[in-house]
Design a protein around this motif. Structure first.
Motif, PDB file in Angstrom:
ATOM      1  N   ILE A   2       6.509   3.569   4.921  1.00 49.07           N
ATOM      2  CA  ILE A   2       6.144   2.897   6.540  1.00 49.07           C
ATOM      3  C   ILE A   2       6.682   3.594   7.375  1.00 49.07           C
ATOM      4  N   ASN A   3       6.445   4.063   8.539  1.00 50.18           N
ATOM      5  CA  ASN A   3       7.038   4.069  10.116  1.00 50.18           C
ATOM      6  C   ASN A   3       6.823   3.176  10.720  1.00 50.18           C
ATOM      7  N   GLY A   4       7.426   3.893  11.381  1.00 52.89           N
ATOM      8  CA  GLY A   4       7.226   2.343  12.918  1.00 52.89           C
ATOM      9  C   GLY A   4       6.527   2.165  13.212  1.00 52.89           C
ATOM     10  N   MET A   5       5.452   1.000  14.056  1.00 49.56           N
ATOM     11  CA  MET A   5       4.921   1.422  14.562  1.00 49.56           C
ATOM     12  C   MET A   5       4.885   0.510  15.551  1.00 49.56           C
ATOM     13  N   THR A   6       4.244  -0.963  14.714  1.00 51.90           N
ATOM     14  CA  THR A   6       4.442  -2.283  15.945  1.00 51.90           C
ATOM     15  C   THR A   6       5.655  -3.552  15.736  1.00 51.90           C
ATOM     16  N   GLY A   7       4.613  -4.301  17.105  1.00 51.20           N
ATOM     17  CA  GLY A   7       5.408  -6.026  16.128  1.00 51.20           C
ATOM     18  C   GLY A   7       5.412  -6.194  17.846  1.00 51.20           C
ATOM     19  N   GLY A   8       5.539  -7.622  18.364  1.00 51.43           N
ATOM     20  CA  GLY A   8       5.564  -7.715  19.823  1.00 51.43           C
ATOM     21  C   GLY A   8       4.083  -8.374  20.188  1.00 51.43           C
ATOM     22  N   SER A   9       3.790  -8.693  19.422  1.00 46.94           N
ATOM     23  CA  SER A   9       2.440  -9.568  20.186  1.00 46.94           C
ATOM     24  C   SER A   9       1.826 -10.608  18.599  1.00 46.94           C
ATOM     25  N   THR A  10       1.083 -11.451  18.736  1.00 43.99           N
ATOM     26  CA  THR A  10       0.730 -12.311  17.757  1.00 43.99           C
ATOM     27  C   THR A  10      -0.185 -11.287  16.777  1.00 43.99           C
ATOM     28  N   SER A  11      -0.538 -10.830  17.544  1.00 44.64           N
ATOM     29  CA  SER A  11      -2.043  -9.697  16.489  1.00 44.64           C
ATOM     30  C   SER A  11      -0.939  -8.719  15.926  1.00 44.64           C
ATOM     31  N   THR A  12      -0.044  -8.426  16.458  1.00 42.22           N
ATOM     32  CA  THR A  12       1.129  -6.894  15.720  1.00 42.22           C
ATOM     33  C   THR A  12       1.656  -7.823  14.723  1.00 42.22           C
ATOM     34  N   GLY A  13       2.191  -9.387  15.030  1.00 39.04           N
ATOM     35  CA  GLY A  13       3.180  -9.505  14.059  1.00 39.04           C
ATOM     36  C   GLY A  13       2.118  -9.340  12.638  1.00 39.04           C
ATOM     37  N   MET A  42      11.750  -2.632  18.582  1.00 37.26           N
ATOM     38  CA  MET A  42      12.399  -4.348  19.078  1.00 37.26           C
ATOM     39  C   MET A  42      12.418  -4.555  20.382  1.00 37.26           C
ATOM     40  N   SER A  43      12.500  -3.847  21.148  1.00 34.83           N
ATOM     41  CA  SER A  43      13.248  -3.374  22.845  1.00 34.83           C
ATOM     42  C   SER A  43      12.038  -5.109  23.842  1.00 34.83           C
ATOM     43  N   ILE A  44      11.299  -5.090  22.712  1.00 36.57           N
ATOM     44  CA  ILE A  44      10.520  -6.456  23.508  1.00 36.57           C
ATOM     45  C   ILE A  44      11.265  -7.880  23.167  1.00 36.57           C
ATOM     46  N   ALA A  45      11.604  -7.581  21.828  1.00 35.58           N
ATOM     47  CA  ALA A  45      12.041  -9.141  21.123  1.00 35.58           C
ATOM     48  C   ALA A  45      13.535  -8.944  21.524  1.00 35.58           C
ATOM     49  N   LEU A  46      13.926  -8.001  22.718  1.00 35.29           N
ATOM     50  CA  LEU A  46      14.963  -8.490  22.855  1.00 35.29           C
ATOM     51  C   LEU A  46      15.289  -8.896  24.772  1.00 35.29           C
ATOM     52  N   LYS A  47      14.213  -8.665  24.796  1.00 31.67           N
ATOM     53  CA  LYS A  47      13.295  -9.149  26.291  1.00 31.67           C
ATOM     54  C   LYS A  47      12.731 -10.750  26.268  1.00 31.67           C
ATOM     55  N   ASP A  48      12.200 -10.889  25.486  1.00 30.59           N
ATOM     56  CA  ASP A  48      11.090 -12.026  25.288  1.00 30.59           C
ATOM     57  C   ASP A  48      11.839 -12.277  24.068  1.00 30.59           C
ATOM     58  N   PRO A  49      12.031 -13.822  23.822  1.00 30.32           N
ATOM     59  CA  PRO A  49      13.113 -13.926  22.583  1.00 30.32           C
ATOM     60  C   PRO A  49      11.837 -14.463  21.388  1.00 30.32           C
ATOM     61  N   SER A  50      10.733 -14.782  21.993  1.00 25.72           N
ATOM     62  CA  SER A  50       9.438 -15.766  22.020  1.00 25.72           C
ATOM     63  C   SER A  50       8.842 -14.656  20.782  1.00 25.72           C
ATOM     64  N   GLN A  51       9.336 -13.427  20.754  1.00 31.72           N
ATOM     65  CA  GLN A  51       8.580 -11.830  20.141  1.00 31.72           C
ATOM     66  C   GLN A  51       9.704 -11.987  19.366  1.00 31.72           C
ATOM     67  N   ILE A  52      10.956 -12.661  18.431  1.00 34.04           N
ATOM     68  CA  ILE A  52      11.696 -12.204  17.458  1.00 34.04           C
ATOM     69  C   ILE A  52      10.696 -11.992  16.503  1.00 34.04           C
ATOM     70  N   PRO A  53       9.502 -13.947  15.589  1.00 36.27           N
ATOM     71  CA  PRO A  53       9.298 -13.653  14.665  1.00 36.27           C
ATOM     72  C   PRO A  53       8.226 -12.414  13.990  1.00 36.27           C
ATOM     73  N   THR A  54       7.992 -12.092  14.990  1.00 35.29           N
ATOM     74  CA  THR A  54       6.578 -10.856  14.904  1.00 35.29           C
ATOM     75  C   THR A  54       7.689  -9.524  14.522  1.00 35.29           C
ATOM     76  N   SER A 114       3.616  -7.438  26.097  1.00 36.57           N
ATOM     77  CA  SER A 114       2.828  -7.737  24.443  1.00 36.57           C
ATOM     78  C   SER A 114       1.031  -7.649  24.000  1.00 36.57           C
ATOM     79  N   GLU A 115       0.823  -7.439  25.980  1.00 41.76           N
ATOM     80  CA  GLU A 115      -0.235  -6.749  25.661  1.00 41.76           C
ATOM     81  C   GLU A 115      -0.865  -4.814  26.009  1.00 41.76           C
ATOM     82  N   ARG A 116       0.804  -4.584  26.020  1.00 39.86           N
ATOM     83  CA  ARG A 116       0.692  -3.621  26.076  1.00 39.86           C
ATOM     84  C   ARG A 116       0.849  -2.955  24.594  1.00 39.86           C
ATOM     85  N   LYS A 117       1.616  -3.611  23.518  1.00 42.45           N
ATOM     86  CA  LYS A 117       2.010  -3.905  21.817  1.00 42.45           C
ATOM     87  C   LYS A 117       0.189  -3.486  21.754  1.00 42.45           C
ATOM     88  N   ASP A 118      -0.636  -4.616  22.088  1.00 41.55           N
ATOM     89  CA  ASP A 118      -1.802  -4.869  21.625  1.00 41.55           C
ATOM     90  C   ASP A 118      -2.473  -3.537  21.572  1.00 41.55           C
TER      91      ASP A 118
END
Length: 363
Positions: free
Chosen positions: A61-72, A94-106, A3-7
């Motif tokens: 709008i092309n693919g950019m981000t997701g996987g942390s609170t701020s990117t959500g 969305m690979s981070i969402a597969l590893k960490d389901p808590s990031q799915i909402p982002t 998540s930090e990497r996403k930010d």
């Protein structure tokens, strides 16, 4: 850590994309002006077809981000803007969402805010059928982007560097998923040989995503302790070069990478793209200005693109294949080295052979 990497990615991309963009290869392409070619803007349609699906607007709008609170929250802003303007949108990886389901909402916020829009899920080429189906389901996605990013992974400190299984994995996913698949680079370009390979794997839509926009070699190198891959920042082919180099028989090309304004969109469409992805330019607006600023800008792009198409006499996206293009500078040198007849592009409106994607005969 992920998540930090996403930010970090967003912060570093913003540093690259804030303010006025510098010169890139779109500036080496010029539409030849014919003063009496214009038509009524009311007769212009921005509609296009991608993967058998009709879009009302030929940029997205092309693919950019997701996987942390701020990117959500960034995804929320982008999704609302897509909903309000009627343009398609892709999620970030969305690979981070597969590893960490808590990031799915982002990521799911994209569909929540844009329930009826055209939404693309996004996953790397190292993920198989099960994961592809999972992310499609999570977003109720209308299409799947598979990103290929070998150079980014090479420079990324924690990158995955075995790329050998990617072709077979892409082929399996394309055959199995129920939605169109878009294979895209992340800013280093898809060569003629790569597009031929993708066609053999069953891929019918590809985003050439060339050099000129957000530079992921630079981003990942800045995350390395020694910054020892700085010499790779110029790696890859530009978006313009990739469009010119593309095999004429490839079903559907999309273009992204370095798109700064509606004129760049017009040029990419004239070079053979059926849709144009915008990332960094819209990201900066989303973060700095919020929903209202982004909606205003997207609507301005739609208005300007309509007027530009009317000025060059193109009532449809497909009609832009008949516009005359002048290719200069380093792009012309690229054409010469790759056996592409750049001169023929300057006489398309006079009934010359359609060389929309370059007019090369060899491979």
């Amino acid at each position: 850590m992920t998540s930090e990497r996403k930010d970090n990615h967003v912060a570093l991309a913003m540093d690259q994309n804030r303010g006025v963009r510098g010169r890139n290869d779109f500036d080496d392409v010029e539409l030849l002006h014919h003063a009496l070619a214009g038509i009524d803007p009311a007769t212009v349609s921005l509609g296009t077809t991608v993967g058998g699906v009709s879009w009302d607007v030929p940029f997205y709008i092309n693919g950019m981000t997701g996987g942390s609170t701020s990117t959500g929250e960034i995804n929320r802003t982008l999704a609302i803007a897509a909903r309000e303007t009627g343009i398609p949108m892709a999620s970030g990886s969305m690979s981070i969402a597969l590893k960490d389901p808590s990031q799915i909402p982002t990521f799911q916020v994209i569909r929540e805010e844009n329930p009826d829009g055209f939404v693309m899920a996004n996953l790397g080429a190292d993920h198989g059928v099960d994961n592809a189906l999972r992310v499609i389901d999570l977003l109720q996605a209308d299409a799947l982007q598979i990103h290929v990013n070998a150079m980014q992974e090479t420079v990324m400190p924690e990158g995955s560097r075995d790329f050998s299984a990617w072709p077979a994995t892409i082929e399996a996913v394309v055959a199995a998923v129920p939605v169109p698949v878009v294979v895209k680079e992340v800013g280093f370009g898809l060569s003629r040989r790569t597009l031929d390979t993708l066609a053999g794997l069953g891929v019918t839509v590809a985003d050439v995503s060339g050099r000129g926009g957000t530079n992921f070699a630079r981003i990942e190198n800045s995350r390395r302790a020694g910054g020892d891959y700085a010499y790779l920042e110029g790696w890859g082919q530009s978006t313009v070069s990739c469009l010119l180099d593309a095999p004429s028989g490839f079903p559907t090309l999309l273009a992204s990478g370095g798109v700064r304004n509606p004129l760049d969109v017009l040029k990419a469409l004239a070079l053979g793209a059926k849709g144009v992805g915008v990332a960094g330019t819209f990201l900066a607006l989303a973060v700095d200005g919020g929903v209202d600023a982004l909606v205003t800008e997207i609507n301005r792009w739609k208005e300007h693109l309509t007027q530009l198409m009317a000025t060059v006499g193109a009532p449809t996206v497909s009609a832009l294949a008949g516009t005359d293009l002048l290719v200069r500078g380093s792009v012309r040198e690229f054409c010469e080295l790759r056996g592409i007849d750049a001169a023929a592009l300057s006489a398309r409106s006079a009934g010359a052979t359609d060389n929309t994607r370059g007019g090369h005969d060899g491979r």
